[in-house]
Design an enzyme around this catalytic site. Sequence first.
Site, PDB file in Angstrom:
ATOM      1  N   ALA A  66       0.862  -1.185   0.000  1.00 37.48           N
ATOM      2  CA  ALA A  66       0.000   0.000   0.000  1.00 37.48           C
ATOM      3  C   ALA A  66       0.896   1.232   0.000  1.00 37.48           C
ATOM      4  CB  ALA A  66      -0.893  -0.019   1.232  1.00 37.48           C
ATOM      5  N   GLY A 109       0.717  -5.135   0.846  1.00 37.84           N
ATOM      6  CA  GLY A 109      -0.445  -5.266  -0.023  1.00 37.84           C
ATOM      7  C   GLY A 109      -0.112  -5.942  -1.348  1.00 37.84           C
ATOM      8  N   GLU A 112      -0.353  -9.492  -0.640  1.00 42.17           N
ATOM      9  CA  GLU A 112      -1.777  -9.781  -0.412  1.00 42.17           C
ATOM     10  C   GLU A 112      -2.551  -9.803  -1.734  1.00 42.17           C
ATOM     11  OE1 GLU A 112      -1.813  -6.625   2.549  1.00 42.17           O
ATOM     12  OE2 GLU A 112      -2.603  -8.030   4.009  1.00 42.17           O
ATOM     13  N   GLU A 132       4.975  -5.095   7.084  1.00 42.13           N
ATOM     14  CA  GLU A 132       4.272  -3.985   7.758  1.00 42.13           C
ATOM     15  C   GLU A 132       4.795  -3.755   9.172  1.00 42.13           C
ATOM     16  OE1 GLU A 132       2.809  -6.424   6.047  1.00 42.13           O
ATOM     17  OE2 GLU A 132       1.222  -5.617   4.767  1.00 42.13           O
TER      18      GLU A 132
HETATM   19  N1  CO8 Z   1       4.596   3.263  -0.474  1.00 45.49           N
HETATM   20  C1  CO8 Z   1       4.979   4.429  -1.020  1.00 45.49           C
HETATM   21  N2  CO8 Z   1       6.135   4.585  -1.700  1.00 45.49           N
HETATM   22  C2  CO8 Z   1       6.935   3.506  -1.814  1.00 45.49           C
HETATM   23  C3  CO8 Z   1       6.597   2.253  -1.256  1.00 45.49           C
HETATM   24  C4  CO8 Z   1       5.350   2.154  -0.575  1.00 45.49           C
HETATM   25  N3  CO8 Z   1       4.910   0.987  -0.044  1.00 45.49           N
HETATM   26  N4  CO8 Z   1       7.598   1.372  -1.521  1.00 45.49           N
HETATM   27  C5  CO8 Z   1       8.510   2.053  -2.234  1.00 45.49           C
HETATM   28  N5  CO8 Z   1       8.115   3.340  -2.415  1.00 45.49           N
HETATM   29  C6  CO8 Z   1       8.806   4.410  -3.128  1.00 45.49           C
HETATM   30  C7  CO8 Z   1       9.948   4.969  -2.310  1.00 45.49           C
HETATM   31  O1  CO8 Z   1       9.490   5.916  -1.376  1.00 45.49           O
HETATM   32  C8  CO8 Z   1      10.822   5.536  -3.408  1.00 45.49           C
HETATM   33  O2  CO8 Z   1      10.249   6.750  -3.814  1.00 45.49           O
HETATM   34  P1  CO8 Z   1      11.182   8.076  -4.001  1.00 45.49           P
HETATM   35  O3  CO8 Z   1      12.175   7.671  -5.071  1.00 45.49           O
HETATM   36  O4  CO8 Z   1      10.204   9.110  -4.435  1.00 45.49           O
HETATM   37  O5  CO8 Z   1      11.812   8.302  -2.663  1.00 45.49           O
HETATM   38  C9  CO8 Z   1      10.644   4.566  -4.560  1.00 45.49           C
HETATM   39  O6  CO8 Z   1       9.402   3.876  -4.305  1.00 45.49           O
HETATM   40  C10 CO8 Z   1      11.736   3.527  -4.648  1.00 45.49           C
HETATM   41  O7  CO8 Z   1      11.847   2.890  -3.371  1.00 45.49           O
HETATM   42  P2  CO8 Z   1      13.250   2.728  -2.581  1.00 45.49           P
HETATM   43  O8  CO8 Z   1      14.144   3.859  -2.898  1.00 45.49           O
HETATM   44  O9  CO8 Z   1      12.917   2.504  -1.134  1.00 45.49           O
HETATM   45  O10 CO8 Z   1      13.792   1.408  -3.274  1.00 45.49           O
HETATM   46  P3  CO8 Z   1      14.792   0.319  -2.657  1.00 45.49           P
HETATM   47  O11 CO8 Z   1      15.137  -0.555  -3.814  1.00 45.49           O
HETATM   48  O12 CO8 Z   1      15.867   0.972  -1.881  1.00 45.49           O
HETATM   49  O13 CO8 Z   1      13.893  -0.513  -1.612  1.00 45.49           O
HETATM   50  C11 CO8 Z   1      11.962  -1.715  -0.886  1.00 45.49           C
HETATM   51  C12 CO8 Z   1      12.832  -1.291  -2.074  1.00 45.49           C
HETATM   52  C13 CO8 Z   1      12.710  -2.682   0.015  1.00 45.49           C
HETATM   53  C14 CO8 Z   1      10.737  -2.405  -1.485  1.00 45.49           C
HETATM   54  C15 CO8 Z   1      11.539  -0.447  -0.075  1.00 45.49           C
HETATM   55  O14 CO8 Z   1      11.028   0.524  -0.974  1.00 45.49           O
HETATM   56  C16 CO8 Z   1      10.490  -0.706   0.958  1.00 45.49           C
HETATM   57  O15 CO8 Z   1      10.787  -1.224   2.016  1.00 45.49           O
HETATM   58  N6  CO8 Z   1       9.213  -0.330   0.653  1.00 45.49           N
HETATM   59  C17 CO8 Z   1       8.147  -0.430   1.609  1.00 45.49           C
HETATM   60  C18 CO8 Z   1       7.667  -1.860   1.748  1.00 45.49           C
HETATM   61  C19 CO8 Z   1       6.554  -1.926   2.748  1.00 45.49           C
HETATM   62  O16 CO8 Z   1       6.694  -1.619   3.923  1.00 45.49           O
HETATM   63  N7  CO8 Z   1       5.350  -2.368   2.290  1.00 45.49           N
HETATM   64  C20 CO8 Z   1       4.181  -2.472   3.121  1.00 45.49           C
HETATM   65  C21 CO8 Z   1       3.376  -1.201   3.097  1.00 45.49           C
HETATM   66  S1  CO8 Z   1       1.942  -1.253   4.177  1.00 45.49           S
HETATM   67  C22 CO8 Z   1       0.846  -2.268   3.354  1.00 45.49           C
HETATM   68  O17 CO8 Z   1       1.103  -2.721   2.289  1.00 45.49           O
HETATM   69  C23 CO8 Z   1      -0.456  -2.558   4.040  1.00 45.49           C
HETATM   70  C24 CO8 Z   1      -1.479  -3.066   3.022  1.00 45.49           C
HETATM   71  C25 CO8 Z   1      -2.843  -3.016   3.630  1.00 45.49           C
HETATM   72  C26 CO8 Z   1      -3.902  -2.514   2.661  1.00 45.49           C
HETATM   73  C27 CO8 Z   1      -5.202  -2.500   3.396  1.00 45.49           C
HETATM   74  C28 CO8 Z   1      -6.268  -1.680   2.749  1.00 45.49           C
HETATM   75  C29 CO8 Z   1      -7.609  -1.923   3.453  1.00 45.49           C
END
Ligand code: CO8
Length: 258
Positions: A66, A109, A112, A132
Amino acid sequence: MADYEYVLSSVDGPVGIVTLNRPKQLNALAGPLMRELGEAVEAHDADASIRAIVITGGPTVFAAGADIREMSNATPVDMLARSFSAQWDRIGKVRKPLIAAVAGYALGGGCELAMLCDIIVAGDNARFGQPEINIGLIPGAGGTQRLTRSVGKFVASEMILTGRMLGAEEAFQRGLVARIVPRELIVEEAVRLGKDIASRAPIAVQLAKEAITQAFEGRVDDGIALERKAFYLLFATQDSHEGMRAFIDRRAATYEGR
Ligand code: CO8
């Protein structure tokens, strides 16, 4: 075919293909993207010439979860009011077989979403996880229920409580993934599978999907209702906002248990 901003929708014979298309944010599943995904998948579901639907993010990333930015200031009431879950429910109601073609990260997500599909084809670079917990949250779109049923309680607990990811090979060994192919072939392979399914009796396919879903998800609804409330409730904690803020600021989070 409708024009979308965050997804691409196409057709290969009897197979509909929906590609998540927000690559700079690693296909983070923001509200507008989820709305378009629901619309595109429903359009294929309603099209009598389509017999299976592939959901993919292409060869680099499936979806990193998400959109954390979108959620970072949300209260539980915001989360309820935005009715995020309605978009997920749309995908869950699709009657035709859904095949997830996953390369790269399928996190939160993203994992999921893959687990809402009926079959997962993984690229050799696929990484599945529910991280998460790293941002002070828990899965909120079925992860605690479907991952637990897919890989068992003990591996699911390790993944959900520590954020550990599974690579393609381990995901295959644990039954999350039906097959692994080179990353650039995931869509081709998923479409091939979709065409194979399309050559079978359509009503039998539909009823088989319904029965398998019942076997897998019976009583999952109760668990998902509980999970959803817990997920929303966490937006009342300082820790979740600290976790999301720390992700955006690219620093380590400090949790205080409140
Ligand atoms: N949300 C928003 N932006 C994101 C997300 C995300 N989940 N993941 C990556 N991005 C963005 C980064 O902010 C970055 O943007 P910018 O260049 O503008 O700063 C760009 O994508 C590239 O990401 P990274 O620079 O971080 O790339 P890396 O290769 O260094 O890392 C990772 C990749 C490991 C995937 C890292 O980006 C990461 O940890 N992302 C977050 C993963 C995460 O925590 N996911 C869970 C989110 S919560 C969720 O999914 C709950 C779902 C429930 C839905 C329920 C609805 C009812």
